[in-house]
Design a protein around this motif. Structure first.
Motif, PDB file in Angstrom:
ATOM      1  N   PHE A 198      -3.340   5.176  -9.516  1.00  0.00           N
ATOM      2  CA  PHE A 198      -3.194   6.619  -9.728  1.00  0.00           C
ATOM      3  C   PHE A 198      -3.074   7.397  -8.421  1.00  0.00           C
ATOM      4  O   PHE A 198      -3.712   7.090  -7.427  1.00  0.00           O
ATOM      5  N   ARG A 199      -2.208   8.396  -8.463  1.00  0.00           N
ATOM      6  CA  ARG A 199      -1.998   9.280  -7.309  1.00  0.00           C
ATOM      7  C   ARG A 199      -2.385  10.696  -7.696  1.00  0.00           C
ATOM      8  O   ARG A 199      -2.130  11.131  -8.811  1.00  0.00           O
ATOM      9  N   SER A 200      -2.926  11.423  -6.717  1.00  0.00           N
ATOM     10  CA  SER A 200      -3.263  12.822  -7.005  1.00  0.00           C
ATOM     11  C   SER A 200      -2.215  13.765  -6.430  1.00  0.00           C
ATOM     12  O   SER A 200      -2.272  14.971  -6.647  1.00  0.00           O
ATOM     13  N   ARG A 226     -14.809  15.861 -18.499  1.00  0.00           N
ATOM     14  CA  ARG A 226     -13.932  15.737 -17.342  1.00  0.00           C
ATOM     15  C   ARG A 226     -14.449  14.653 -16.388  1.00  0.00           C
ATOM     16  O   ARG A 226     -13.684  13.909 -15.790  1.00  0.00           O
ATOM     17  N   ALA A 227     -15.784  14.556 -16.287  1.00  0.00           N
ATOM     18  CA  ALA A 227     -16.380  13.550 -15.406  1.00  0.00           C
ATOM     19  C   ALA A 227     -15.952  12.142 -15.811  1.00  0.00           C
ATOM     20  O   ALA A 227     -15.631  11.299 -14.981  1.00  0.00           O
ATOM     21  N   GLU A 228     -15.929  11.926 -17.107  1.00  0.00           N
ATOM     22  CA  GLU A 228     -15.523  10.615 -17.639  1.00  0.00           C
ATOM     23  C   GLU A 228     -14.081  10.303 -17.231  1.00  0.00           C
ATOM     24  O   GLU A 228     -13.766   9.201 -16.791  1.00  0.00           O
ATOM     25  N   VAL A 229     -13.217  11.279 -17.349  1.00  0.00           N
ATOM     26  CA  VAL A 229     -11.805  11.109 -17.004  1.00  0.00           C
ATOM     27  C   VAL A 229     -11.660  10.889 -15.498  1.00  0.00           C
ATOM     28  O   VAL A 229     -10.911  10.013 -15.054  1.00  0.00           O
ATOM     29  N   TYR A 230     -12.411  11.671 -14.744  1.00  0.00           N
ATOM     30  CA  TYR A 230     -12.353  11.556 -13.282  1.00  0.00           C
ATOM     31  C   TYR A 230     -12.796  10.161 -12.844  1.00  0.00           C
ATOM     32  O   TYR A 230     -12.223   9.560 -11.929  1.00  0.00           O
ATOM     33  N   GLY A 231     -13.799   9.630 -13.516  1.00  0.00           N
ATOM     34  CA  GLY A 231     -14.291   8.289 -13.217  1.00  0.00           C
ATOM     35  C   GLY A 231     -13.209   7.238 -13.406  1.00  0.00           C
ATOM     36  O   GLY A 231     -13.037   6.335 -12.582  1.00  0.00           O
ATOM     37  N   VAL A 232     -12.475   7.360 -14.479  1.00  0.00           N
ATOM     38  CA  VAL A 232     -11.391   6.402 -14.740  1.00  0.00           C
ATOM     39  C   VAL A 232     -10.287   6.598 -13.709  1.00  0.00           C
ATOM     40  O   VAL A 232      -9.769   5.633 -13.123  1.00  0.00           O
ATOM     41  N   PHE A 233      -9.928   7.839 -13.472  1.00  0.00           N
ATOM     42  CA  PHE A 233      -8.850   8.176 -12.529  1.00  0.00           C
ATOM     43  C   PHE A 233      -9.104   7.573 -11.146  1.00  0.00           C
ATOM     44  O   PHE A 233      -8.213   7.016 -10.510  1.00  0.00           O
ATOM     45  N   THR A 234     -10.356   7.653 -10.693  1.00  0.00           N
ATOM     46  CA  THR A 234     -10.651   7.182  -9.336  1.00  0.00           C
ATOM     47  C   THR A 234     -10.901   5.678  -9.265  1.00  0.00           C
ATOM     48  O   THR A 234     -10.896   5.102  -8.184  1.00  0.00           O
ATOM     49  N   PHE A 235     -11.121   5.044 -10.405  1.00  0.00           N
ATOM     50  CA  PHE A 235     -11.394   3.597 -10.382  1.00  0.00           C
ATOM     51  C   PHE A 235     -10.127   2.791 -10.104  1.00  0.00           C
ATOM     52  O   PHE A 235     -10.156   1.780  -9.416  1.00  0.00           O
ATOM     53  N   TYR A 236      -9.010   3.225 -10.651  1.00  0.00           N
ATOM     54  CA  TYR A 236      -7.783   2.427 -10.598  1.00  0.00           C
ATOM     55  C   TYR A 236      -6.882   2.875  -9.449  1.00  0.00           C
ATOM     56  O   TYR A 236      -6.552   4.064  -9.329  1.00  0.00           O
ATOM     57  N   SER A 237      -6.464   1.892  -8.642  1.00  0.00           N
ATOM     58  CA  SER A 237      -5.713   2.239  -7.432  1.00  0.00           C
ATOM     59  C   SER A 237      -4.286   2.708  -7.709  1.00  0.00           C
ATOM     60  O   SER A 237      -3.631   3.259  -6.831  1.00  0.00           O
ATOM     61  N   LEU A 287       5.250  10.411 -16.449  1.00  0.00           N
ATOM     62  CA  LEU A 287       6.036  11.637 -16.623  1.00  0.00           C
ATOM     63  C   LEU A 287       6.239  12.381 -15.304  1.00  0.00           C
ATOM     64  O   LEU A 287       7.346  12.813 -14.985  1.00  0.00           O
ATOM     65  N   LEU A 288       5.134  12.548 -14.554  1.00  0.00           N
ATOM     66  CA  LEU A 288       5.171  13.436 -13.394  1.00  0.00           C
ATOM     67  C   LEU A 288       5.238  12.705 -12.069  1.00  0.00           C
ATOM     68  O   LEU A 288       5.492  13.313 -11.035  1.00  0.00           O
ATOM     69  N   GLY A 289       4.954  11.404 -12.102  1.00  0.00           N
ATOM     70  CA  GLY A 289       4.899  10.663 -10.852  1.00  0.00           C
ATOM     71  C   GLY A 289       3.527  10.681 -10.222  1.00  0.00           C
ATOM     72  O   GLY A 289       3.252   9.952  -9.283  1.00  0.00           O
ATOM     73  N   TYR A 290       2.654  11.539 -10.693  1.00  0.00           N
ATOM     74  CA  TYR A 290       1.281  11.625 -10.208  1.00  0.00           C
ATOM     75  C   TYR A 290       0.436  12.320 -11.268  1.00  0.00           C
ATOM     76  O   TYR A 290       0.969  12.754 -12.304  1.00  0.00           O
ATOM     77  N   VAL A 291      -0.865  12.399 -10.993  1.00  0.00           N
ATOM     78  CA  VAL A 291      -1.751  13.070 -11.951  1.00  0.00           C
ATOM     79  C   VAL A 291      -2.362  14.292 -11.277  1.00  0.00           C
ATOM     80  O   VAL A 291      -3.282  14.182 -10.480  1.00  0.00           O
TER      81      VAL A 291
END
Lengths: 153, 514
Positions: A66-68, A53-64, A33-37
């Motif tokens: 995703f963009r912040s 949130r920690a659980e979500v952050y863990g997934v977010f940072t594992f996969y290359s 939707l946004l092009g990034y998270v």
């Protein structure tokens, strides 16, 4: 989250509500939707999926994938894996470097982002590149720059 | 009306197939020609792409490496009636690259419209499923076991035994998970099948579901394959609306539903337990085995996990019987393997042959040597975790056991060719670097060993205490091979050791390495 409100994102994530197995898909949906998270979206996913949130952050940072931060207009993925090494991608990579793009660090210039990737599945026609999702085989520095420029307008 | 076929395979797109198709349509409209452009998969002769084919009374006539600029000239020369032209290769099916193959899994790829179920059936599709529907689950599993089919993802585990374990497990829910996370460099067969003949995979998954009593299938596709994802989703929609998928498969009492899940740029998610974690929405961290996924798999339920090529072989086995498939192959490697010729190769693409052909036949016979025209120095078989082999291995039969005997690994059947300009110390270093980059981090040998590996190789190449550091590297490789949880850390020593053994001079070592 310039164009989307918190409410509209939660609306999109609606079908995933309360399902802890949907963290990855939720993040993918937001990036689609946004092009990034954005950072604040991590809280929304946590709230919606019913995890921390920690659980979500863990997934977010594992996969290359995703963009912040928002991506450049043109995103160029340059394959650095073995088959493209064998077909001479070193010349392409150093050519791009001479034009100010360090693909190993995902550098951005003129609204063009160049990043490395490991294999695009086009290994018989390397060096292989993708410009905003469009595959390019037998890539040369000139061809890549031209396509990136066209995609960045 | 003349039918013109242009691939929509992403390799063909990468060299301009879309532009060629658009140009044909434009010129045909302008000149009032009665032409239909059908978008197919690719025949797998990727060195000929974009390959335009024209349907004639004498079969499909091919024109190779077509560019949009050539189209007007081609049509003026009479290409629509199959006329001769500088770019013609004649009858596509008589082309020596194609005619010498034994296309079973790839029988329809490049021929049919990938999302036309009518085309699919007209070319033999659904025969396997129809036979399966008339059988008991036990006899389907028996058929697959007898065929000798082994897992094509790399491990080569007998598919029938895996299926039997899931069939015998008792559970309220079982799953079929197709591993389409084709991350190995040099491999593209899964992608090409999904883009060129997705119904074969769908049919294979349905048969697997009926065989083990699973009503739900998931296919995990890597995000680097956007075209495969969209074609596969189109195919699922067609399968749903035509009653192939859903609550009553082809009107039977069997239910089967299928969903695509997309990866997010992690190589290790091609490892089956990491894939399960990812399918559950989590970080792709490898699970310790046992328990095996066949008993405790997705969401803790019994799960069949097979590679695309494994499941895509199943419809033919059910259609023509186990004996037909079993009759092909070499020793304990039965059936065909879809080899992928990649890297620095003149004629790269798909070569499907019975197991037992030689490396030399593939690289020289089909591939025509290197694209650069320089001598071949080495090939890497089986992706980033596969060994480097040299000319001395040219006559080794391409099969699971015979490759293992020379220290190689078939993996997913990808062969990456390098010419004599490659520096093997760099390749060995890259193997460790890649492992460091993609390690899930769960086990120490892989997570830390890979980084230490890069450093030790650097010291060897710099000439620092070479014999001590070689010993250290060897010890490190032992620890990674024996102590890693999965193949990521466990097999990274394979390319490193083989590079060192074959080409010690590239590491600045004058004496031989054991």
């Amino acid at each position: 989250m310039s164009n989307y409100s918190e409410e509209s994102i939660l609306n999109y994530l609606g079908p995933y509500k309360g399902d802890t197995s949907t963290i990855l898909r939720s993040l993918q949906l937001i990036q689609e939707l946004l092009g990034y998270v954005p950072d604040s979206a991590l809280d929304l996913v946590a709230k919606n999926s019913g995890v921390s949130r920690a659980e979500v952050y863990g997934v977010f940072t594992f996969y290359s994938d995703f963009r912040s931060t928002p991506p450049a207009k043109a995103v160029v993925k340059v394959c650095v894996a073995e088959a493209c090494q064998a077909s001479g991608n070193a010349e392409l990579i150093s050519g791009l470097h001479d034009h100010g793009y360090d693909i190993h660090n995902g550098s951005v210039k003129d609204d063009i982002q160049m990043e490395q990737t490991f294999c695009l599945g086009n290994c018989a026609l390397g060096p292989s590149v993708m410009v905003n999702g469009a595959p390019m085989g037998r890539a040369t520095c000139d061809k890549v720059l031209a396509a990136a420029k066209a995609a960045s307008v | 009306m003349t039918k013109v076929f242009i691939p929509r395979d992403s390799a063909a797109l990468s060299v301009g197939a879309d532009e060629v198709a658009a140009k044909i349509i434009k010129i045909a409209a302008k000149q009032g020609l009665d032409v239909t452009v059908v978008r197919t998969g690719s025949r797998g002769m990727l060195f000929l792409e974009p390959l335009m084919e024209v349907e004639t009374a004498a079969g499909r006539i091919g024109y190779a490496n077509v560019t949009p600029e050539m189209v007007e000239d081609l049509l003026a020369a009479g290409a629509l009636s199959g006329a001769s032209h500088a770019s013609t290769i004649g009858q596509v099916e008589s082309h020596e690259y194609f005619a010498r193959q034994n296309r079973i899994t790839f029988a329809r790829v490049g021929i049919i419209d990938p999302i036309s179920i009518t085309d699919y059936e007209a070319h033999g599709g659904l025969a396997g499923l129809r036979n399966a529907l008339a059988k008991t689950p036990e006899s389907i599993v028996e058929e697959v076991t007898e065929s000798g089919l082994r897992g094509r993802g790399g491990a080569g585990f007998p598919a029938g035994i895996k299926w039997k374990t899931v069939l015998l497990a008792t559970s309220d829910q079982k799953y079929i998970c197709c591993n389409a996370d084709e991350g190995d460099s040099g491999t593209f067969a899964d992608r090409m099948l999904m883009e060129g003949d997705p119904f074969t995979l769908i049919e294979g998954m349905i048969i697997a579901g009926i065989a083990v009593g699973a009503t739900k299938g998931l296919i995990y596709v890597r995000s680097e394959y956007p075209h495969a994802i969209s074609i596969f989703n189109e195919a699922i929609a067609v399968a749903n609306s035509s009653g192939l998928l859903g609550s009553s498969v082809l009107g039977s009492a069997h239910e089967f539903n299928l969903e695509v899940r997309v990866g997010a740029g992690s190589y290790v998610c091609g490892e089956e337990t990491a894939m399960l974690e990812s399918l559950e929405g989590k970080r792709g961290m490898v699970r310790a085995k046992p328990p095996i996924p066949a008993l405790v798999g997705l969401f803790g339920k019994p799960t069949v996990i097979n590679n695309v090529m494994t499941l895509a072989a199943v419809p033919m086995i059910l259609a023509q019987g186990a004996a037909a498939y079993q009759s092909l192959g070499h020793e304990r490697s039965r059936g065909t393997q879809v080899f992928q010729l990649a890297g620095n190769i003149k004629q790269g693409g798909i070569v499907e042959l019975a197991f037992g052909t030689t490396l030399g036949e593939l690289v020289d016979g089909f591939g025509g040597g290197t694209l650069s025209g320089r001598p071949v120095k080495t090939v890497q078989i089986g992706g980033p975790l596969g060994a480097y082999l040299g000319k001395s291995d040219w006559n080794v039969p391409m099969a699971y056991e015979s490759l293992a005997e020379v220290g190689g690994m078939l993996g997913h059947g990808g062969i990456v060719v390098f010419d004599d300009t490659v520096n093997m110390a760099k390749q060995a270093r890259f193997a460790m670097e890649f492992c460091a980059e993609e390690s899930c981090g769960k086990c120490t040998p892989c997570r830390i060993g890979s980084t230490r590996g890069v450093e030790v190789i650097d010291r060897i190449v710099a000439g620092e205490e070479q014999s001590k550091n070689l010993e250290l590297l060897s010890d490190l490789c032992d620890v990674m091979a024996d102590g890693s949880l999965c193949a990521m850390g466990g097999l990274t020593p394979l390319p490193v050791r083989s590079a060192l053994k074959l080409f010690p001079a590239d590491f600045g070592i004058s004496v031989g390495v054991k």
